[in-house]
Design a protein around this motif. Structure first.
Motif, PDB file in Angstrom:
ATOM      1  N   GLY A 186     -17.785  -6.490   8.893  1.00  0.00           N
ATOM      2  CA  GLY A 186     -16.838  -5.448   9.278  1.00  0.00           C
ATOM      3  C   GLY A 186     -16.249  -4.694   8.108  1.00  0.00           C
ATOM      4  N   GLU A 187     -15.218  -3.901   8.407  1.00  0.00           N
ATOM      5  CA  GLU A 187     -14.591  -3.042   7.410  1.00  0.00           C
ATOM      6  C   GLU A 187     -13.758  -3.874   6.430  1.00  0.00           C
ATOM      7  OE1 GLU A 187     -12.378  -0.732  10.136  1.00  0.00           O
ATOM      8  OE2 GLU A 187     -14.072   0.551  10.696  1.00  0.00           O
ATOM      9  N   LYS A 188     -13.937  -3.597   5.144  1.00  0.00           N
ATOM     10  CA  LYS A 188     -13.227  -4.344   4.101  1.00  0.00           C
ATOM     11  C   LYS A 188     -12.454  -3.379   3.210  1.00  0.00           C
ATOM     12  CE  LYS A 188     -15.427  -8.101   5.442  1.00  0.00           C
ATOM     13  NZ  LYS A 188     -14.750  -9.181   6.158  1.00  0.00           N
ATOM     14  N   ARG A 189     -11.350  -3.869   2.678  1.00  0.00           N
ATOM     15  CA  ARG A 189     -10.534  -3.049   1.773  1.00  0.00           C
ATOM     16  C   ARG A 189     -10.160  -3.857   0.536  1.00  0.00           C
ATOM     17  NH1 ARG A 189      -7.412   1.324   4.883  1.00  0.00           N
ATOM     18  NH2 ARG A 189      -8.079   1.089   7.040  1.00  0.00           N
ATOM     19  N   ILE A 190     -10.206  -3.199  -0.611  1.00  0.00           N
ATOM     20  CA  ILE A 190      -9.689  -3.750  -1.860  1.00  0.00           C
ATOM     21  C   ILE A 190      -8.612  -2.795  -2.364  1.00  0.00           C
ATOM     22  CG2 ILE A 190     -10.186  -4.359  -4.267  1.00  0.00           C
ATOM     23  CD1 ILE A 190     -13.064  -4.986  -3.368  1.00  0.00           C
TER      24      ILE A 190
END
Length: 349
Positions: A186-190
């Motif tokens: 799925g969508e990942k954020r850093i």
């Protein structure tokens, strides 16, 4: 009903910003439950600290947010509310976590970023084996500034600041990328915390260093699109490592260019490196469904920011959460690789 949980990992749990981020996430989620709203997904928060005492204290503070929200809802009695407070339970996943509400859990992990790669690798493996195989959001919040520490030599200040503020960020991202942030999940954020004073146009000290004002400017910051960046993360690491071998950049002729109200030189170097890393990773991870940003929270009233800083940790935390709650696809298309402040993009230069 068991929901799919969104897991957030935030470093520097002992600092004011991380504490506020944790407490606000817990408060927002618990209020939804108490308003009889059905969340689309559950929430798991993992924060890192250097010792158990701080970790357990933060768990208690998170627990109190749920308790206070319950009292507030019951005492206001402004609407029907059938919510029945649930007992605080061990999650059964680790010894350092609690389930505050159904589908809401909070954990801490011990992590001393000064200990380097092996410590970070072990921490990520514990998270994977004890808590969750997937992290959705990584917030690199931990940082040090040793400007007023009279017990350390300038060499030690440079080494320790760059280790915590930059090299540990690289190591944590690399480990999470391999173990916890698989793009098929799925969508990942850093999100890396940056600093406005490290934009080149505002900093004569950084402008005086060719590695920044020439190499990083040309290869990383001047391209309008992150896809046109021409430096790799490995090249950036080598560049920053090379700077530590150049003591002249910590000499008086360079340091005199830094206004007294600015952070010290090692901190400035570490944060411009974080800015560069953010743009570089946006390009390197563009096929992995990972959104990478740097965010400037403002001059925040924390141990690092000082007692006279104008922005409260709760305000900074609110800005962070608002940005992370933005639509993924739209943010990816418009702001991937960008430096954010007050929910707007700032120029790196």
């Amino acid at each position: 009903m068991t929901l799919r949980k969104k897991f957030i990992l935030i470093t520097g749990g002992n600092g004011g910003i991380a504490k506020s981020v944790i407490q606000q996430y817990v408060k927002q989620y618990s209020q939804k439950i108490m308003n009889n709203e059905t969340p689309k997904e559950g929430l798991g928060i993992i924060f890192t600290v250097r010792n158990d005492m701080i970790g357990k204290d933060l768990l208690q503070k998170a627990k109190s947010k749920v308790y206070c929200s319950t009292l507030s809802m019951n005492s206001n009695n402004q609407q029907e509310n059938n919510y029945q407070p649930q007992p605080i339970m061990d999650t059964g996943k680790s010894n350092n976590g609690i389930e505050l509400l159904p589908n809401l859990e909070v954990h801490y992990q011990l992590l001393d970023l000064m200990k380097g790669k092996k410590e970070i690798e072990q921490c990520v493996k514990r998270i994977k084996s004890e808590i969750t195989p997937n992290i959705d959001i990584l917030i690199n919040n931990a940082a040090v500034m040793l400007k007023n520490d009279q017990t350390k030599s300038q060499t030690d200040k440079v080494r320790e600041t760059l280790t915590v503020n930059f090299f540990s960020v690289v190591d944590l991202i690399n480990n999470c990328k391999e173990e916890l942030m698989k793009h098929e999940d799925g969508e990942k954020r850093i999100l890396n915390l940056g600093a406005r004073v490290c934009c080149l146009s505002q900093n004569k000290y950084l402008q005086a260093i060719p590695e920044f004002n020439e190499i990083l400017r040309q290869k990383v910051f001047e391209p309008k699109n992150y896809k046109d960046v021409t430096m790799s993360s490995k090249d950036l690491i080598r560049l920053i490592q090379g700077l530590t071998a150049k003591p002249e950049y910590m000499g008086e002729s360079y340091l005199s260019k830094i206004p007294k109200v600015f952070p010290d030189a090692p901190y400035l170097v570490s944060k411009i490196a974080i800015h560069a890393l953010t743009r570089i990773l946006a390009k390197e991870l563009q096929n992995e469904n990972v959104l990478v940003n740097a965010l400037y929270p403002g001059h925040v009233r924390t141990k690092l920011g000082g007692e006279k800083a104008p922005i409260l940790p709760d305000t900074a935390a609110q800005n962070i959460i608002e940005f992370l709650n933005r639509d993924f696809k739209q943010t990816y298309e418009e702001l991937n690789g960008g430096l954010i402040a007050d929910n707007k993009e700032l120029p790196y230069l």
